[in-house]
Design an enzyme around this catalytic site. Structure first.
Site, PDB file in Angstrom:
ATOM      1  N   GLY A  11      35.634  29.821  52.378  1.00  0.00           N
ATOM      2  CA  GLY A  11      35.655  30.065  50.927  1.00  0.00           C
ATOM      3  C   GLY A  11      36.446  28.965  50.234  1.00  0.00           C
ATOM      4  N   ARG A  21      42.446  14.603  48.319  1.00  0.00           N
ATOM      5  CA  ARG A  21      42.903  13.344  47.705  1.00  0.00           C
ATOM      6  C   ARG A  21      44.179  12.839  48.385  1.00  0.00           C
ATOM      7  NH1 ARG A  21      46.856  12.745  43.778  1.00  0.00           N
ATOM      8  NH2 ARG A  21      46.696  10.921  42.402  1.00  0.00           N
ATOM      9  N   ARG A  72      30.301  28.496  55.383  1.00  0.00           N
ATOM     10  CA  ARG A  72      30.766  29.335  56.498  1.00  0.00           C
ATOM     11  C   ARG A  72      29.687  29.162  57.565  1.00  0.00           C
ATOM     12  NH1 ARG A  72      34.883  32.569  54.289  1.00  0.00           N
ATOM     13  NH2 ARG A  72      34.588  33.249  52.145  1.00  0.00           N
ATOM     14  N   ASP A 103      41.422  31.365  57.640  1.00  0.00           N
ATOM     15  CA  ASP A 103      41.483  31.817  59.044  1.00  0.00           C
ATOM     16  C   ASP A 103      40.201  31.522  59.836  1.00  0.00           C
ATOM     17  OD1 ASP A 103      40.160  33.727  57.576  1.00  0.00           O
ATOM     18  OD2 ASP A 103      41.216  35.442  58.418  1.00  0.00           O
ATOM     19  N   THR A 126      43.034  28.717  50.880  1.00  0.00           N
ATOM     20  CA  THR A 126      42.361  30.005  50.654  1.00  0.00           C
ATOM     21  C   THR A 126      43.099  30.742  49.541  1.00  0.00           C
ATOM     22  OG1 THR A 126      41.980  32.230  51.525  1.00  0.00           O
ATOM     23  CG2 THR A 126      43.659  30.967  52.644  1.00  0.00           C
ATOM     24  N   ASP A 128      43.417  33.771  49.334  1.00  0.00           N
ATOM     25  CA  ASP A 128      43.941  35.051  49.835  1.00  0.00           C
ATOM     26  C   ASP A 128      45.426  35.037  50.219  1.00  0.00           C
ATOM     27  OD1 ASP A 128      41.437  36.040  49.496  1.00  0.00           O
ATOM     28  OD2 ASP A 128      40.945  36.232  51.626  1.00  0.00           O
ATOM     29  N   ASP A 130      46.739  34.651  53.054  1.00  0.00           N
ATOM     30  CA  ASP A 130      46.913  35.545  54.202  1.00  0.00           C
ATOM     31  C   ASP A 130      47.165  34.797  55.512  1.00  0.00           C
ATOM     32  OD1 ASP A 130      44.411  34.428  54.324  1.00  0.00           O
ATOM     33  OD2 ASP A 130      43.350  36.275  54.797  1.00  0.00           O
ATOM     34  N   ARG A 163      41.714  53.875  27.471  1.00  0.00           N
ATOM     35  CA  ARG A 163      40.900  53.998  28.681  1.00  0.00           C
ATOM     36  C   ARG A 163      41.691  53.719  29.949  1.00  0.00           C
ATOM     37  NH1 ARG A 163      35.479  51.079  26.354  1.00  0.00           N
ATOM     38  NH2 ARG A 163      34.346  52.999  25.912  1.00  0.00           N
ATOM     39  N   ARG A 172      39.899  40.403  50.970  1.00  0.00           N
ATOM     40  CA  ARG A 172      39.186  41.226  51.947  1.00  0.00           C
ATOM     41  C   ARG A 172      40.152  42.035  52.792  1.00  0.00           C
ATOM     42  NH1 ARG A 172      35.344  37.000  54.267  1.00  0.00           N
ATOM     43  NH2 ARG A 172      37.394  36.100  54.307  1.00  0.00           N
ATOM     44  N   GLY A 186      51.372  44.144  34.392  1.00  0.00           N
ATOM     45  CA  GLY A 186      51.957  45.448  34.058  1.00  0.00           C
ATOM     46  C   GLY A 186      51.082  46.612  34.495  1.00  0.00           C
ATOM     47  N   ALA A 187      50.445  46.484  35.660  1.00  0.00           N
ATOM     48  CA  ALA A 187      49.562  47.565  36.134  1.00  0.00           C
ATOM     49  C   ALA A 187      50.344  48.838  36.429  1.00  0.00           C
ATOM     50  CB  ALA A 187      48.828  47.103  37.396  1.00  0.00           C
ATOM     51  N   GLU A 188      49.675  49.972  36.193  1.00  0.00           N
ATOM     52  CA  GLU A 188      50.281  51.270  36.489  1.00  0.00           C
ATOM     53  C   GLU A 188      50.332  51.495  37.994  1.00  0.00           C
ATOM     54  OE1 GLU A 188      48.689  50.746  33.558  1.00  0.00           O
ATOM     55  OE2 GLU A 188      50.610  51.247  32.641  1.00  0.00           O
ATOM     56  N   LYS A 214      51.597  57.493  27.872  1.00  0.00           N
ATOM     57  CA  LYS A 214      50.965  56.184  28.077  1.00  0.00           C
ATOM     58  C   LYS A 214      49.544  56.283  27.538  1.00  0.00           C
ATOM     59  CE  LYS A 214      53.164  54.149  32.095  1.00  0.00           C
ATOM     60  NZ  LYS A 214      53.131  52.705  32.135  1.00  0.00           N
ATOM     61  N   LYS A 247      36.633  53.083  33.303  1.00  0.00           N
ATOM     62  CA  LYS A 247      35.783  51.884  33.434  1.00  0.00           C
ATOM     63  C   LYS A 247      36.201  51.079  34.660  1.00  0.00           C
ATOM     64  CE  LYS A 247      33.604  52.346  29.480  1.00  0.00           C
ATOM     65  NZ  LYS A 247      32.164  52.532  29.403  1.00  0.00           N
ATOM     66  N   GLN A 255      37.722  34.111  40.350  1.00  0.00           N
ATOM     67  CA  GLN A 255      39.045  33.845  40.942  1.00  0.00           C
ATOM     68  C   GLN A 255      39.034  32.626  41.862  1.00  0.00           C
ATOM     69  OE1 GLN A 255      40.738  38.030  42.168  1.00  0.00           O
ATOM     70  NE2 GLN A 255      38.531  38.110  41.934  1.00  0.00           N
TER      71      GLN A 255
HETATM   72  O1  F6P Z   1      38.605  34.335  51.761  1.00  0.00           O
HETATM   73  C1  F6P Z   1      38.509  34.120  50.404  1.00  0.00           C
HETATM   74  C2  F6P Z   1      37.583  35.105  49.755  1.00  0.00           C
HETATM   75  O2  F6P Z   1      37.483  34.773  48.394  1.00  0.00           O
HETATM   76  C3  F6P Z   1      37.942  36.588  49.937  1.00  0.00           C
HETATM   77  O3  F6P Z   1      38.955  37.011  49.069  1.00  0.00           O
HETATM   78  C4  F6P Z   1      36.624  37.237  49.697  1.00  0.00           C
HETATM   79  O4  F6P Z   1      36.545  38.502  50.305  1.00  0.00           O
HETATM   80  C5  F6P Z   1      35.659  36.285  50.337  1.00  0.00           C
HETATM   81  O5  F6P Z   1      36.277  35.013  50.305  1.00  0.00           O
HETATM   82  C6  F6P Z   1      34.308  36.196  49.671  1.00  0.00           C
HETATM   83  O6  F6P Z   1      33.526  35.280  50.373  1.00  0.00           O
HETATM   84  P1  F6P Z   1      32.091  34.766  49.932  1.00  0.00           P
HETATM   85  O7  F6P Z   1      32.293  33.879  48.721  1.00  0.00           O
HETATM   86  O8  F6P Z   1      31.594  34.004  51.093  1.00  0.00           O
HETATM   87  O9  F6P Z   1      31.313  35.981  49.591  1.00  0.00           O
END
Ligand code: F6P
Length: 323
Positions: A11, A21, A72, A103, A126, A128, A130, A163, A172, A186-188, A214, A247, A255
């Site tokens: 990704g 670069r 991939r 990964d 990445t 993520d 992670d 709402r 993932r 500021g999420a609940e 709220k 919603k 992202q």
């Molecule tokens: O690993 C990065 C990521 O954006 C994950 O957050 C997401 O689950 C996945 O890739 C989505 O991958 P693809 O763009 O291949 O559907």
């Protein structure tokens, strides 16, 4: 080491170009020949490889995506695929590899190193965040800011209509984007795969908030949450609190794009140069990372198998700050 190749894989993430670069400019500076492999491992298998120089990476530090493109690769998971890839590298006399990715990319790099022994250094790219062995991965900061911008906008309309919104962010197997954008917005409530939050708890937290007058409520959900994705969670909640206007908003691939933040450009530049210079100093089968502002190298094995836990203090903070 006189000839290396570099690629982006898996990704994409904002800052991959800045990383590329830095590695290319580092190679030019040190008098090392550098080749760019298009489309990750797929391009390696097909010999889609070009020589790069300082100009090949001009005017890309601010660009999202990756000029080398990404994929991939299914074929690289096979022995035959990896053999083809090795042959293509041999044709050009490549002595070292730099892999920018997550990964999946490093799992492939580790297997390839074990089979063919070409010294490889990875740079963590990445959104993520992670990977073990670095405080932050390239693209994470930009992704959090993108998610945050969207959450702020949703808050405006959620507030106007009293709402409840479930906002799904990427991740993932990891809740890093969710927790940071949730706190910033500021999420609940924030729902992440690393901790379990039952639907019962979701409902009681929301109801406590409404009892305290709220008006709007935002629940940030990491796509990999154990209760399901945002749509599934919203359906379960709707069944129990039908009186509330609910919603769902799925932020998705927005992202993954966009111009990298200052933090990501600097991180990516450090890691790109760190990967190149690490390779020159004899590092192999490792990922470059930054921990406590220091450049470190962690084995691919550890970077993909060791757990990087979410900061519990942040999880606690969501609870406290949403009273
Ligand atoms: O690993 C990065 C990521 O954006 C994950 O957050 C997401 O689950 C996945 O890739 C989505 O991958 P693809 O763009 O291949 O559907």
């Amino acid at each position: 080491m006189k000839k290396v190749a570099i690629m982006t894989s898996g990704g994409d993430a904002p800052g991959m170009n800045a990383c590329l670069r830095a590695a290319v400019r580092g190679a030019v500076y040190h008098g090392v020949e550098i080749y760019g492999i298009y489309r990750g491992y797929d391009g390696m298998i097909e010999g889609d490889i070009v020589k790069m120089d300082s100009h090949s990476v001009s005017n890309i530090i601010q660009k999202g995506g990756t000029i080398l493109k990404s994929a991939r690769s299914e074929e690289f998971k096979t022995k035959e695929g990896r053999k083809k890839a090795y042959n293509e590298l041999q044709k050009l006399g490549i002595e070292g590899l730099i892999t920018i990715g997550g990964d999946g990319t490093f799992t492939g790099a580790k297997i390839f190193y074990d089979e063919y022994g070409i010294p490889t250094v990875g740079a963590p790219g990445t959104i993520d965040n992670d990977l073990f062995g670095t405080d932050y991965t390239i693209g994470f900061d930009t992704a959090v800011n993108t998610a945050l911008g969207a959450i702020d906008k949703i808050r405006d309309t959620a507030d106007s209509h009293n709402r409840l919104f479930f906002i799904e962010v990427m991740g993932r197997d990891s809740g890093y984007i969710a927790i940071r954008s949730g706190i910033g917005g500021g999420a609940e409530l924030v729902m992440v795969p690393e901790t379990s939050t039952s639907i019962k708890e979701v409902i009681s937290t929301l109801q406590e908030g409404w009892a305290r007058h709220k008006t709007s409520s935002i629940v940030v959900v990491a796509e990999g949450d154990e209760e399901g994705n945002a749509m599934e969670i919203a359906e379960k909640v709707k069944k129990q609190i039908s009186q509330k206007d609910i919603k769902v908003s799925i932020l998705g691939h927005i992202q993954r794009g966009g111009s990298p933040s200052a933090q990501d450009r600097i991180l990516a530049s450090r890691l790109g140069l760190g990967a190149l210079e690490g390779l020159m100093k004899g590092e192999k089968n490792v990922m470059a990372g930054i921990i406590n502002d220091k450049l470190v190298y962690t084995s691919f094995e550890d970077s993909i198998t060791k757990n990087k836990p979410l900061n519990q203090e942040l999880i606690h903070m969501v609870k406290v700050l949403s009273v």
